[in-house]
Design a protein around this motif. Structure first.
Motif, PDB file in Angstrom:
ATOM      1  N   HIS A  33      52.132  43.891  39.373  1.00  9.88           N
ATOM      2  CA  HIS A  33      52.312  42.960  40.490  1.00  9.88           C
ATOM      3  C   HIS A  33      51.125  42.943  41.443  1.00  9.88           C
ATOM      4  CE1 HIS A  33      53.484  46.782  42.366  1.00  9.88           C
ATOM      5  NE2 HIS A  33      53.220  46.212  43.522  1.00  9.88           N
ATOM      6  N   ALA A  34      50.271  43.976  41.414  1.00  9.18           N
ATOM      7  CA  ALA A  34      49.141  44.071  42.344  1.00  9.18           C
ATOM      8  C   ALA A  34      47.798  43.919  41.640  1.00  9.18           C
ATOM      9  CB  ALA A  34      49.200  45.393  43.102  1.00  9.18           C
ATOM     10  N   ASP A  35      47.756  43.248  40.520  1.00  6.17           N
ATOM     11  CA  ASP A  35      46.505  43.017  39.794  1.00  6.17           C
ATOM     12  C   ASP A  35      45.515  42.297  40.715  1.00  6.17           C
ATOM     13  OD1 ASP A  35      44.457  42.118  38.092  1.00  6.17           O
ATOM     14  OD2 ASP A  35      45.808  41.848  36.410  1.00  6.17           O
ATOM     15  N   PRO A  36      44.320  42.866  40.950  1.00  6.98           N
ATOM     16  CA  PRO A  36      43.370  42.213  41.863  1.00  6.98           C
ATOM     17  C   PRO A  36      42.650  41.003  41.272  1.00  6.98           C
ATOM     18  CG  PRO A  36      42.971  44.593  41.680  1.00  6.98           C
ATOM     19  CD  PRO A  36      43.863  44.200  40.544  1.00  6.98           C
ATOM     20  N   LEU A  59      43.331  33.280  40.100  1.00  8.57           N
ATOM     21  CA  LEU A  59      42.611  34.159  39.193  1.00  8.57           C
ATOM     22  C   LEU A  59      41.116  33.999  39.414  1.00  8.57           C
ATOM     23  CD1 LEU A  59      42.276  32.817  35.595  1.00  8.57           C
ATOM     24  CD2 LEU A  59      43.609  31.539  37.241  1.00  8.57           C
ATOM     25  N   CYS A  60      40.381  35.040  39.076  1.00  7.94           N
ATOM     26  CA  CYS A  60      38.925  34.983  39.186  1.00  7.94           C
ATOM     27  C   CYS A  60      38.316  35.564  37.920  1.00  7.94           C
ATOM     28  CB  CYS A  60      38.436  35.735  40.423  1.00  7.94           C
ATOM     29  SG  CYS A  60      38.845  37.489  40.459  1.00  7.94           S
ATOM     30  N   TRP A 178      43.388  50.061  36.462  1.00  3.90           N
ATOM     31  CA  TRP A 178      42.790  48.726  36.570  1.00  3.90           C
ATOM     32  C   TRP A 178      42.747  48.268  38.026  1.00  3.90           C
ATOM     33  CZ3 TRP A 178      39.716  45.470  34.406  1.00  3.90           C
ATOM     34  CH2 TRP A 178      39.775  44.100  34.704  1.00  3.90           C
ATOM     35  N   ARG A 179      43.866  48.444  38.724  1.00  3.22           N
ATOM     36  CA  ARG A 179      43.955  47.992  40.115  1.00  3.22           C
ATOM     37  C   ARG A 179      42.908  48.685  40.995  1.00  3.22           C
ATOM     38  NH1 ARG A 179      48.885  49.179  40.584  1.00  3.22           N
ATOM     39  NH2 ARG A 179      48.814  51.169  41.689  1.00  3.22           N
ATOM     40  N   LEU A 181      40.220  50.490  40.005  1.00  2.00           N
ATOM     41  CA  LEU A 181      38.857  50.275  39.532  1.00  2.00           C
ATOM     42  C   LEU A 181      38.263  49.042  40.199  1.00  2.00           C
ATOM     43  CD1 LEU A 181      36.547  50.988  37.499  1.00  2.00           C
ATOM     44  CD2 LEU A 181      37.695  49.461  35.870  1.00  2.00           C
ATOM     45  N   LEU A 182      39.027  47.960  40.239  1.00  2.00           N
ATOM     46  CA  LEU A 182      38.534  46.730  40.857  1.00  2.00           C
ATOM     47  C   LEU A 182      38.480  46.834  42.369  1.00  2.00           C
ATOM     48  CD1 LEU A 182      38.893  45.717  37.968  1.00  2.00           C
ATOM     49  CD2 LEU A 182      39.828  43.586  38.894  1.00  2.00           C
ATOM     50  N   ARG A 183      39.477  47.475  42.969  1.00  2.00           N
ATOM     51  CA  ARG A 183      39.482  47.596  44.427  1.00  2.00           C
ATOM     52  C   ARG A 183      38.287  48.407  44.932  1.00  2.00           C
ATOM     53  NH1 ARG A 183      45.821  49.058  45.791  1.00  2.00           N
ATOM     54  NH2 ARG A 183      46.671  46.932  45.630  1.00  2.00           N
ATOM     55  N   ARG A 184      37.935  49.467  44.218  1.00  2.00           N
ATOM     56  CA  ARG A 184      36.881  50.368  44.691  1.00  2.00           C
ATOM     57  C   ARG A 184      35.483  49.920  44.270  1.00  2.00           C
ATOM     58  NH1 ARG A 184      39.794  56.128  43.008  1.00  2.00           N
ATOM     59  NH2 ARG A 184      41.720  55.793  44.202  1.00  2.00           N
ATOM     60  N   HIS A 185      35.383  49.224  43.150  1.00  2.00           N
ATOM     61  CA  HIS A 185      34.060  48.923  42.609  1.00  2.00           C
ATOM     62  C   HIS A 185      33.824  47.447  42.341  1.00  2.00           C
ATOM     63  CE1 HIS A 185      33.343  53.234  41.992  1.00  2.00           C
ATOM     64  NE2 HIS A 185      34.587  53.292  41.564  1.00  2.00           N
ATOM     65  N   GLY A 186      34.850  46.606  42.471  1.00  2.00           N
ATOM     66  CA  GLY A 186      34.700  45.198  42.138  1.00  2.00           C
ATOM     67  C   GLY A 186      34.124  44.377  43.276  1.00  2.00           C
ATOM     68  N   ASP A 187      33.499  43.261  42.937  1.00  2.00           N
ATOM     69  CA  ASP A 187      32.935  42.328  43.909  1.00  2.00           C
ATOM     70  C   ASP A 187      33.998  41.335  44.357  1.00  2.00           C
ATOM     71  OD1 ASP A 187      30.451  43.505  43.560  1.00  2.00           O
ATOM     72  OD2 ASP A 187      29.880  42.095  41.962  1.00  2.00           O
ATOM     73  N   ARG A 188      33.820  40.825  45.576  1.00  2.00           N
ATOM     74  CA  ARG A 188      34.652  39.715  46.031  1.00  2.00           C
ATOM     75  C   ARG A 188      34.286  38.461  45.253  1.00  2.00           C
ATOM     76  NH1 ARG A 188      36.900  39.146  50.914  1.00  2.00           N
ATOM     77  NH2 ARG A 188      37.778  37.321  49.884  1.00  2.00           N
TER      78      ARG A 188
END
Length: 352
Positions: A33-36, A59-60, A178-179, A181-188
């Protein structure tokens, strides 16, 4: 994490030509439910002949391209998509992208994401022609859910990463990894005044970003060393993976050949490849062999008895080349199988 670049905006309406079920079609893309990277707004309608007007999704994605079969793949840009179902068959697509070329590519990609290229008519004819009790029951399920389609994101590398993180672990572990990984290292992702990406949204990581994640950080993410090593090996082969994905159309034979090539990467097995290609290429005939529960589920649903992978493939063989569509129908049927196997309860080692 870096901020999104200045973006451009585009908009269109896609008519799928028949009742469309957005949440059940795209729901397989969302990891928890919290997929970034993607969130589904299910709306209030249950589907069927009325479709699901009012449903939507954010989605992005990163978009890769190559000039020809010999040139190295490169990142064309990033895109944020907002999908809104307007009526039973029409979906408005709005795109904010990092460049004009990325916006055009995202618009073109949106039809595949929605499942426009996924045609169930041959399976419907096959079920009617077979005429046995199971086939007629499956045909009834399809008539109750005529708007479900298999999406094709085109993002093979990203789908392989997410599937790898799901190998031999619980859903909670995989979704946490997954959640965060994207929150800490993913780009906006990109956004515009007309289409602002939600604060929670993050782009999937590039190969270089994945390689930069240190070993101790994978530990914090609840990712076991064999899985993080597989992700790193895949990141090292990212150019080859992108090339394979970009050069393979959505076609049953070609997708099976692509699956065989991908399993040559150490740590990437048939289950991981099937889970990825079901989402990146809408693979209609590639069931996930090796799944912890799937063979037992299919066996009980079709015969009332649990079975193994070989038994599952034998049961699905009459429905080739639609075996994954049959699995989707079984899951849509509401059938609940008896989960009598050992429960997987992994120890939480993140604090060590």
């Amino acid at each position: 994490m870096t901020l999104a670049p200045t973006a451009v905006h585009d908009e269109t309406v896609v008519d799928l030509g028949s009742p469309y079920d957005l949440p059940r079609s795209l729901g397989v893309l969302q990891r928890g439910h919290a997929d970034p990277s993607i969130r589904i707004d299910p709306g209030e309608f249950l589907g069927g002949a009325r479709g699901t007007p009012g449903a939507g999704a954010w989605l992005c994605l990163r978009i890769y391209t190559m000039e020809d079969a010999t040139s190295p793949p490169s990142e064309l840009g990033q895109a944020t998509l907002r999908l809104d179902q307007l009526d039973p068959s029409q979906v408005r697509v709005r795109v904010a992208a990092s460049s004009e070329s990325a916006a055009q590519a995202a618009m073109h990609r949106s039809a595949g994401i929605l499942g426009c290229e996924d045609d169930w008519q041959d399976l419907e004819f096959l079920l009617d022609a077979l005429g046995d009790r199971i086939s007629l029951t499956l045909a009834q399920v399809r008539r109750r859910h005529p708007g479900v389609r298999l999406p094709a994101t085109g993002a093979l590398f990203d789908e392989l990463v997410t599937a790898t993180l799901e190998q031999k672990v619980t859903h909670d572990q995989a979704r946490y990894a997954w959640r965060n990984l994207l929150r800490r290292h993913g780009d906006r992702p990109p956004g515009t005044a007309a289409l602002t990406a939600p604060e929670w949204m993050r782009l999937p990581l590039t190969a270089s970003q994945l390689r930069a994640v240190p070993s101790w950080e994978w530990h914090r993410l609840w990712v076991q060393p064999p899985l993080s090593a597989t992700v790193q090996r895949m990141a090292a082969r990212a150019a080859a993976v992108h090339r394979l994905g970009l050069s393979t159309p959505v076609d049953t034979f070609d997708v099976q050949e692509l699956a065989d090539q991908l399993t040559a990467i150490p740590g990437i097995g048939v289950w991981t490849v099937a889970e990825a290609l079901q989402r990146s290429h809408g693979a209609a005939d590639l069931p996930a062999v090796g799944d912890y529960h799937l063979s037992a589920f299919v066996g009980e649903a079709l015969t009332g008895r649990r079975t193994d992978d070989d038994g599952m493939l034998a049961l699905l063989e009459p429905f080739r080349p639609h075996r994954q569509r049959i699995v989707r129908l079984l899951k849509l049927s509401g059938f609940q199988h008896q989960r009598m196997g050992p429960k997987l309860a992994p120890e939480d080692h993140r604090g060590r």
